[in-house]
Each structure stands twice: as structure tokens, then as C-alpha cells.
Design a protein around this motif. Structure first.
Motif, short mmCIF file in Angstrom:
data_model
loop_
_atom_site.label_atom_id
_atom_site.label_comp_id
_atom_site.label_asym_id
_atom_site.label_seq_id
_atom_site.Cartn_x
_atom_site.Cartn_y
_atom_site.Cartn_z
N ASN B 259 0.86 -1.19 0.00
CA ASN B 259 0.00 0.00 0.00
C ASN B 259 0.89 1.24 0.00
OD1 ASN B 259 -2.69 -1.41 0.57
ND2 ASN B 259 -1.34 -2.17 2.17
N LYS B 260 1.29 1.62 -1.19
CA LYS B 260 2.31 2.68 -1.30
C LYS B 260 1.81 4.05 -0.86
CE LYS B 260 5.39 0.37 -4.33
NZ LYS B 260 6.10 0.22 -5.52
N ASN B 261 0.50 4.20 -0.76
CA ASN B 261 -0.02 5.52 -0.36
C ASN B 261 0.07 5.74 1.16
OD1 ASN B 261 -1.85 3.50 0.02
ND2 ASN B 261 -3.64 4.80 -0.30
N MET B 262 0.47 4.71 1.87
CA MET B 262 0.55 4.83 3.34
C MET B 262 1.75 5.67 3.78
SD MET B 262 -0.32 1.15 4.89
CE MET B 262 -1.96 0.51 5.04
N ALA B 263 2.86 5.46 3.14
CA ALA B 263 4.06 6.19 3.55
C ALA B 263 4.96 6.36 2.33
CB ALA B 263 4.80 5.41 4.63
N ASP B 264 5.75 7.46 2.32
CA ASP B 264 6.65 7.67 1.17
C ASP B 264 7.89 6.76 1.32
OD1 ASP B 264 8.36 8.92 3.01
OD2 ASP B 264 7.44 10.87 2.67
N LEU B 271 11.62 3.16 8.49
CA LEU B 271 10.93 2.09 9.22
C LEU B 271 11.73 0.78 9.12
CD1 LEU B 271 8.41 1.08 10.77
CD2 LEU B 271 7.36 0.60 8.58
N GLN B 272 12.18 0.50 7.90
CA GLN B 272 12.94 -0.74 7.70
C GLN B 272 14.22 -0.73 8.54
OE1 GLN B 272 13.22 -1.90 3.64
NE2 GLN B 272 13.67 -3.99 4.28
N GLN B 306 6.47 12.20 9.93
CA GLN B 306 6.15 12.23 8.50
C GLN B 306 4.86 11.49 8.16
OE1 GLN B 306 9.43 11.18 5.94
NE2 GLN B 306 10.84 12.34 7.25
N THR B 307 4.48 10.58 9.03
CA THR B 307 3.28 9.79 8.69
C THR B 307 2.09 10.11 9.59
OG1 THR B 307 4.02 8.03 10.14
CG2 THR B 307 4.59 7.81 7.83
#
Lengths: 331, 330
Positions: B259-264, B271-272, B306-307
Motif C-alpha cells: 500500500n504505497k499511499n501509506m508512507a513515502d 521504518l525498515q 512524517q506519517t
């Protein structure tokens, strides 16, 4: 627990020692198309010293898989077709009278090998199953007054056909528990099936080369034992097994009446050993929650007793395990 | 001669006084029926009408009259003021019965009176009533004793039962209601809860706490990474509705990648880094450098900032300008 273990050194050692995994996988993939999970499970069983119960409809390359594994390891292999008239002596061996020597001599059975494929184990009566499962557990056989150690690596792969139930003797729960993994084999995909056809239409069927010796497997098993498992992972394993015993404590109230008995301590041990072996296959010197989750289904599915209510509601042990994995907090 | 006449005169005077006293008093005894069936009851009314200041003693009523008539009940003496206000009437109601057939007499009742030093009495007339018995059909021979008649049930009698039933019903209803609520695990009386803070506020507060605790500086690196990663996982669970606490790091990252719209991309890399670094510390005894520890916390702050989902504030209405009325000055 060894707290002074050097993970970096262990990681490097495992990287080195586990290189054969790729070679074996390659050899097996030459012969067996698809069935990646089956191949991985065979390796997990081989490396952790656990026996495997395979369940799948006929024709899914169960026999071919173990045959290929035995060939690539240069190990002895025996296939025993279980039938209703099979006797324990047919499996273990017996003492016969030699007229030449005028004494009883031991005639060893087909179980004295490295890899045993017990085909359709549920076709033989309980006494034969019991004899095999005792050998699996003790790794030794007594004939007459002499006890014989079975040669290592010793791996039993038993198959069960899930579609024919008439004239079969289903394995009792206590005996099923002795298999570390119960692997359910599914049909291959369309592309894989196309490849299978192409492979079988060739003039010569591919065969696996001998790439390892049984001693290498024993050495690898020692390395697998050194794979680091943190206390958090141990707690995660215990939580999963306890959730099968007391679902209510893990907010799985809906399964309280569905489970008649949960996983035994042997299940916890098997889950830990299998997770270590899986980490080794993934060439890691430590276990992560992904390893536990990867082997959990195969380790636990035959260790959960379903109640009549669960059977009436078509609830499977796989469904319960999936729900447990989705509920128990990952460390 | 005079001495001989004195008793005669005294007698005449006294007779006249008594006659005057009796003339002021009226006594009466009456019954509501002259015929009853054996065992039935009759109301006997005793009345005396007299001047207010005259002392009168009601007759003492025995339990039986002439062995055939029994007094079942006596009421209190009731006083009724008459219109003249100088006179009053006293009434007593008796319930009598008889279990012997035949005609029975109710004797006269004597009311004793006293005015000053003068005593007198007034008597009611005697009464009679007939008690009738049941006709017995001798042709039928001996019959069993009849059970007592069941008297009609009065409201007064059944009210305790009605109240009892209502009480039991109410108790059953409350028990049922309570069990229903208990099953739903909803408290009977719910105190209005304060709404939770937004996930990013909670996460930033937790990260501040971890920062001030200086865990890795105290060699508690594993605890430090566990708390940072758990804070981020709880934030993801509340902010994105992803069960990150039950997911492995790879599964959480995989869900974000799907779900790419969750975070850039930048946030995802952060996060990784946080999760993989934490996994290495938690499960592989990895000891990161101090800079890595700081960087992980910075990545956590940055990922949350950012999120985060800001509350959409409703634009405030522009302040109303004061209304001034121009008043024409003559």
C-alpha cells in the motif's frame, strides 16, 4: 543458555557450513518441479533430526522427493510399502535358523538404512506402526537379545493418503506426535505442471548427482544446534504452544470448545528445533520470528486435537494455527 | 300532720325528677333481620340519644345471651353529634349468631345514667329472632360432612400475592438484564471516557520517555531497541490499522510496500532501518554503535512525524465586525 556466544563468528560459520543447502536444493530442483515447501521441509527434518509425515494425494512426487534426497546425499534408502498383512518382523528384521551354521542368525529388516519411506503408513495395523515409531524414537532396534543402533542420519518419511479411509488404520495421536513435521502437499501450479510434462517427455529423466555424504549432514546438524535462539523467541514459541492449550488466555475464546487437546512439550521442542534448522537453511546464525512462523504450521497441525464441535463446523487445525499466529504478539 | 305528709311529698318530688331525666334520654336496640339460617350472622345495633353532659354507662355485653345466642364481634362505641349540638347519639354495633334453631330472645339492655348525685337507668325493648335450619332429606341416608364454603377472595387477600409476583418478576428481570450485560462485558454504569490521544501524540510521548531514560547509555541496549520498536509498532497499529504487534518485521514492511499511499519511500526506509536494527539487537545479540542508537531514535521520530495524521481543524468564522449606528446629529 550460552550468553557469550559470538554471533558474528557464528554467522560466518553458518554461512560457510550451509553452502551445501543451495547445492542440494539445486539437485532436487533438477528432478522435482515446484514443491519448494516440500523440499524445504525435507531439509528442515534432515537437519533437525526429525521425522516427517507427508500427506497428499497420489502422484505428487512424494516418493521421488525422498529418493532424490537420498541420491544427492549418497545415503542408503529403502521404501517400504505398508500393507494390512505387514508384520513388525518384515520391517525390523528377525532371527532365522541357519542350517549351515546350526544356529539362529539375525536377518536385518529394511529399516536399517538412512532414509526410509514408509509408504501409506496408515494401511498397516497398529503393531507395525508401533514398531516403526519406536524405532524412530529410540533410533535403535532389538532383535532377539541384541540391540542394534540405527545408522545416522536416520530419517523416516511416512506418507498418508487422505482420500482413502476404508481399510486403513489411522495413526493414534500419541504416535503422530512423534513426527516432527506433518507436511501437506498441494497440487503444483499450471506452469509447474507444464514443466513436469515437458520433463517427463524427455528421452532421459533427469537424475540427481551425489553432492554430499551422510557425515556432512551430521556435521551440519551440530552447527544447527549452535544457531542462537534468544529468550524472546523461546517465549514466543511457548506462547504459541500454550495458545493451543488455553485459547481463552490468548483472547481466542471462539476456539475453547474446538480444541480437545493442545500441543505437548514435545511440540515446543520440535518447534524450536525446526525454527533453528529453518534459520540455518536461510543461512542465518540466529532465529527470528519469521523462522518460527515458517515452520509452525508443519510442526503444530498434527498436534492439535479437534473436538467434534470443530469437525461439525468444518474448522481445521490449520485454521486454528493461523488464527493463533495472527493473535499471539510477535516479540 | 305536717310530719305525716313529708314522705309523700318527697316521693312525688323524686318521681318527678326521674321522669324528667328519662324524658331526655332515648334508648333503642334493633336487629337487621328477624330470620336467619343456622350459623348466619345478625347485626345488633344499640343506640342511646342523650344530652351531651349526661354521663351514661353502656351495658356490659356478655359473650352469650341465654346460651343460644353468641356475640361474634363488638364494635367500639361511636359518638354522633346531633344538630342541636347539646345532644349526641352513642352507637355500638354487635354481630351475633346462633347455632340452635328456634326462636331466641335478645334480652333488654340497661343503660345506666348519672346526673349529679342522681342515678337512673333506661332499658331497651327485648328482641326476638328465628333461626331456621336446613331441610334434611332423610331418604338419601347418611351423607358426608360438607366442606366449609369457600368465601369469595377479596382484593385485600390477594394483594400480598400480587406484590410478591411483581417482586419476583422484577428480581428475575434484573438478574436476566445483569447477565446479559455481563455477557457483553459492558459495565452497567459506564463512566464517560476521555478520548484517547492521537497515535502520533502517544508515540512521540513514548519516544521522549525512552530518550530521557537513557537506556542504551546504561548498557540496556536490548531494552532500548525493544521499546523503540514496540512504540513504532503500536503507532502503526493505531495509525494504519495494521496488526503490527502480531506481524513480523518483514510482514509489516511488506504491507507498507503493497500500500504505497501509506508512507513515502523515505519513511519506509526509516521504518525498515528501525525494525531490522531492532531485530538484530533483539534476536542476534547485535551491539550497534552509539551513533546507530541515536540514529534509530531519530528515524523513529522522523517516521512518526512524517506519517502522522493531523486533526483537521475547522476554520474559525471571521470575527463579526462591531455594528455602529450612525445617529444623525441635528
Amino acid at each position: 543458555m550460552d550468553q557469550t556466544v559470538d554471533i558474528r563468528e557464528l554467522n560466518e560459520r553458518i554461512q560457510r557450513e550451509s553452502s551445501f543447502i543451495d547445492i542440494i536444493s539445486m539437485e532436487m530442483n533438477k528432478v522435482i518441479v515446484g514443491q519448494k515447501h516440500l523440499v524445504e521441509s525435507l531439509l528442515v527434518g534432515l537437519l533437525s533430526g526429525g521425522h516427517i509425515l507427508l500427506e497428499g494425494v497420489p502422484g505428487l512426487a512424494k516418493t521421488l522427493a525422498i529418493n532424490t534426497l537420498a541420491t544427492s546425499i549418497d545415503a542408503k534408502y529403502a521404501r517400504i510399502q505398508f500393507t494390512p498383512d505387514l508384520l513388525p518382523a518384515d520391517l525390523l528384521g528377525t532371527m532365522i535358523y541357519s542350517q549351515k551354521k546350526e544356529e539362529f542368525i539375525v536377518k536385518k529388516g529394511p529399516i536399517f538404512t538412512n532414509f526410509v519411506l514408509a509408504d501409506e503408513i496408515n494401511r498397516a495395523p497398529a503393531k507395525v506402526q508401533s514398531a516403526l515409531l519406536e524405532a524412530m524414537q529410540e533410533r535403535q532396534i532389538t532383535i532377539g537379545e541384541t540391540t542394534y543402533k540405527l545408522q545416522e542420519p536416520f530419517l523416516v518419511m511416512a506418507t498418508q493418503n487422505p482420500i482413502e479411509q476404508e481399510g486403513t488404520y489411522p495413526l493414534p495421536e500419541a504416535q503422530v506426535d512423534r513426527f516432527m513435521l506433518k507436511v501437506v502437499i498441494k497440487y503444483p501450479s499450471k506452469d509447474e505442471e507444464k514443466l513436469i510434462i515437458q520433463q517427463n517427455l524427455l528421452k532421459t529423466f533427469p537424475t540427481a548427482s551425489k553432492v554430499m555424504r551422510p557425515e556432512d549432514i551430521l556435521k551440519a546438524r551440530d552447527v544447527v544446534k549452535d544457531v542462537y535462539m534468544d529468550e524472546k523467541i523461546q517465549k514466543y514459541i511457548v506462547d504459541i504452544v500454550f495458545a493451543t492449550r488455553d485459547p481463552k488466555a490468548y483472547k481466542l475464546d471462539k476456539y475453547v470448545d474446538m480444541i480437545s487437546y493442545g500441543g505437548s512439550p514435545r511440540a515446543s521442542i520440535s518447534l524450536a528445533q525446526a525454527a533453528k534448522a529453518y534459520a540455518f537453511i536461510k543461512r542465518r546464525g540466529y532465529v527470528i520470528p519469521e523462522d518460527v512462523r515458517a515452520v509452525c504450521m508443519d510442526v503444530m497441525r498434527h498436534r492439535i486435537g479437534l473436538s467434534y464441535e470443530a469437525e461439525a463446523n468444518n474448522i481445521t487445525s490449520e485454521e486454528i494455527i493461523a488464527e493463533i499466529l495472527n493473535t499471539v504478539e510477535v516479540p | 300532720m305536717k310530719l305525716r305528709l313529708f314522705p309523700v311529698v318527697l316521693l312525688l318530688l323524686l318521681t318527678g325528677i326521674f321522669s324528667a331525666l328519662k324524658a331526655q334520654v332515648t334508648v333503642k336496640a334493633s336487629i337487621d333481620s328477624t330470620h336467619i339460617l343456622i350459623g348466619d350472622q345478625i347485626k345488633l345495633l344499640l343506640e342511646i340519644e342523650k344530652p351531651k353532659d349526661l354521663d351514661v354507662q353502656f351495658p356490659q355485653i356478655p359473650d352469650t345471651f341465654s346460651t343460644h345466642v353468641e356475640v361474634v364481634n363488638r364494635s367500639k362505641i361511636d359518638t354522633v353529634k346531633l344538630d342541636s349540638k347539646v345532644r349526641e347519639k352513642l352507637i355500638q354495633r354487635l354481630t351475633i349468631t346462633s347455632f340452635d334453631s328456634g326462636i331466641h330472645q335478645i334480652p333488654s339492655f340497661f343503660f345506666k345514667m348519672k346526673e349529679g348525685k342522681i342515678l337512673d337507668s333506661a332499658a331497651t325493648l327485648s328482641l326476638a329472632f328465628q333461626v331456621l335450619t336446613m331441610k334434611i332429606d332423610t331418604a338419601k341416608g347418611p351423607v358426608d360432612i360438607k366442606v366449609p364454603y369457600s368465601a369469595p377472595v377479596t382484593l385485600k387477600e390477594i394483594i400480598p400475592y400480587i406484590l410478591g409476583l411483581i417482586l419476583i418478576g422484577a428480581i428475575i428481570f434484573f438478574i436476566f438484564y445483569y447477565l446479559k450485560w455481563k455477557k457483553k462485558k459492558i459495565p452497567l454504569f459506564v463512566k464517560a471516557e476521555k478520548p484517547d490521544d492521537p497515535p502520533h501524540v502517544i508515540a512521540l510521548r513514548e519516544l521522549d520517555r525512552i530518550k530521557t531514560q537513557k537506556l542504551w547509555q546504561q548498557e540496556k541496549v536490548k531494552q532500548y531497541y525493544s521499546e523503540v520498536s514496540d512504540t513504532i509498532r503500536v503507532y502503526i497499529e493505531k495509525r494504519f490499522d495494521i496488526p503490527a504487534m502480531e506481524f513480523t518485521s518483514a510482514e509489516t514492511i511488506g504491507t507498507f510496500r503493497q500500500n504505497k499511499n501509506m508512507a513515502d519511500e523515505n519513511s519506509l526506509d526509516q521504518l525498515q532501518n528501525i525494525l531490522s536494527q531492532a531485530d538484530l539487537v533483539k534476536f542476534a545479540k547485535y551491539k550497534p554503535l552509539p551513533d546507530d542508537n541515536n540514529q534509530t531514535l531519530m528515524n523513529a521520530y522522523s517516521f512518526v512525524n512524517q506519517t502522522k495524521k493531523e486533526d483537521v481543524k475547522t476554520p474559525e468564522a471571521p470575527a463579526a465586525e462591531p455594528v455602529t449606528e450612525e445617529v444623525a446629529v441635528p
